[in-house]
Design an enzyme around this catalytic site. Structure first.
Site, short mmCIF file in Angstrom:
data_model
loop_
_atom_site.label_atom_id
_atom_site.label_comp_id
_atom_site.label_asym_id
_atom_site.label_seq_id
_atom_site.Cartn_x
_atom_site.Cartn_y
_atom_site.Cartn_z
N HIS A 1 -2.65 -3.11 -3.25
CA HIS A 1 -4.01 -2.93 -2.75
C HIS A 1 -4.99 -2.73 -3.91
CE1 HIS A 1 -6.65 -0.99 0.63
NE2 HIS A 1 -7.07 -2.18 0.26
N ASP B 1 -3.75 2.34 -4.72
CA ASP B 1 -2.40 2.29 -4.15
C ASP B 1 -1.79 0.90 -4.32
OD1 ASP B 1 -4.39 1.47 -2.14
OD2 ASP B 1 -2.75 1.35 -0.72
N THR C 1 0.47 5.06 1.98
CA THR C 1 -0.34 5.52 3.11
C THR C 1 -1.28 6.66 2.74
OG1 THR C 1 1.36 7.10 3.75
CG2 THR C 1 1.46 4.91 4.78
N GLU D 1 2.65 -0.95 4.51
CA GLU D 1 2.28 0.42 4.13
C GLU D 1 3.54 1.24 3.88
OE1 GLU D 1 -0.58 2.14 3.73
OE2 GLU D 1 -2.11 0.76 4.50
N HIS E 1 0.84 -1.21 0.00
CA HIS E 1 0.00 0.00 0.00
C HIS E 1 0.87 1.25 0.00
CE1 HIS E 1 -3.48 -2.28 1.93
NE2 HIS E 1 -2.46 -3.04 2.27
#
Ligand SMILES: [Zn+2]
Length: 311
Positions: free
Chosen positions: A182, A192, A81, A144, A79
């Site tokens: 993601h 993302d 953030t 992340e 991902h």
């Protein structure tokens, strides 16, 4: 002298205690330990507690086995953030009301924060699907990356990510194809990691699949390569150079191939119930320059090359 050493015996623990309690996340860490203890207690319980399943026809005795270990994560979901600093993300992930978390957060400077044991289920995927797996949180590790959602990823961050991926792949035996983003698992909701993410570099290191360069070069067939088609569900035929799809094929010999974009995307893993979203997610990962929900012949060739790898 004796008095001084006595004094130190009292002062040092106090200083340590103060240092620990001044840690901005010391309370969260305490709560985390408490929660982990609760789960361990539940796991240790034998015979296992019935959860309202008393209607099951259990045998008269309980039998435990020692042939077990913990379930392993089998995917890594990456991902960005979409926040402005790693501190902001650490704060977000420690507030109970946000109900979001990930196993790892990597800062722009390459610092890695592990927030959960790999064996716990983090809340990073949300509603999503990859292949027939509709609960990626249960089978994946979430990472992340500190990034505002538009900017390039820093070199330090990518280096740290690659180091972490090597560790996770070795530790859990995660298959090469199972390093995904993601947006791949939630095409209609997520974008993302952003288009600056170096998926090709990751694939070169063994994390995720990539198409063969030969699939898009040489461009010997002229104008047909530029054709775009809005109808994403139609089976399409392509005339390609043999060298584009066959090892040792000549670039002057041509060949007809048939591809159905929906089937090809589905085989790779995409949820194709919303085809424009699936095409955008595919292009965000593999094309990256343009994510319009159309497929040019070049993009179709990339899709064709890739889906064969996933077959
Ligand atoms: Zn995400």
């Amino acid at each position: 002298m004796k008095r001084l050493s006595n004094l130190l015996v009292v002062i040092i623990p106090l200083v340590l205690l103060w240092a620990c309690s001044s840690h901005p996340y010391s309370k969260t860490n305490r709560d985390h330990r408490q929660q982990a203890k609760q789960y361990s207690k539940e796991l240790r319980q034998f015979p296992p507690r019935h959860g309202g399943d008393d209607s099951l026809h259990y045998g008269p005795i309980w039998v435990g086995t020692t042939n077990f270990n913990l379930r392993k994560p089998n995917y890594v979901v990456i991902h960005h953030t979409a926040q402005h600093s790693v501190d902001q993300t650490l704060r977000t992930f420690t507030l109970p009301r946000t109900s979001v978390s990930s196993h790892y957060v990597i800062g722009r400077n390459g610092e890695v924060y592990q927030m959960l044991n790999d064996y716990y289920r983090a809340w990073h995927g949300g509603i999503g699907k990859w292949g027939n797996n509709e609960d990626l949180n249960s089978s994946s590790i979430g990472i992340e990356l500190d990034n505002n959602g538009y900017e390039p990823f820093s070199e330090e961050l990518i280096e740290s990510l690659l180091d972490l991926l090597h560790v996770l792949k070795d530790r859990h035996g995660i298959p090469t194809a199972n390093f995904i983003g993601h947006s791949d698992i939630a095409p209609s909701r997520k974008v993302d990691p952003n288009a600056n993410f170096p998926w090709k570099k990751l694939a070169e290191e063994g994390f995720g699949l990539w198409y063969d360069d030969i699939a898009v070069t040489p461009k010997v067939l002229g104008d047909s390569l530029k054709v775009q088609d809005q109808d994403l569900t139609r089976t399409r035929q392509l005339r390609v150079a043999k060298s584009e799809v066959m090892v040792g094929g000549s670039s002057t010999d041509s060949l007809d191939i048939t591809i159905n974009p929906r089937e090809a995307l589905r085989i790779i893993g995409y949820d194709t119930s919303d085809m424009p979203a699936a095409v955008r997610a595919f292009k965000l990962h593999f094309i990256q320059k343009d994510i319009q929900p159309v497929l040019s012949d070049d993009e179709l060739k990339i899709l064709y090359n890739l889906y064969q790898k996933y077959l």
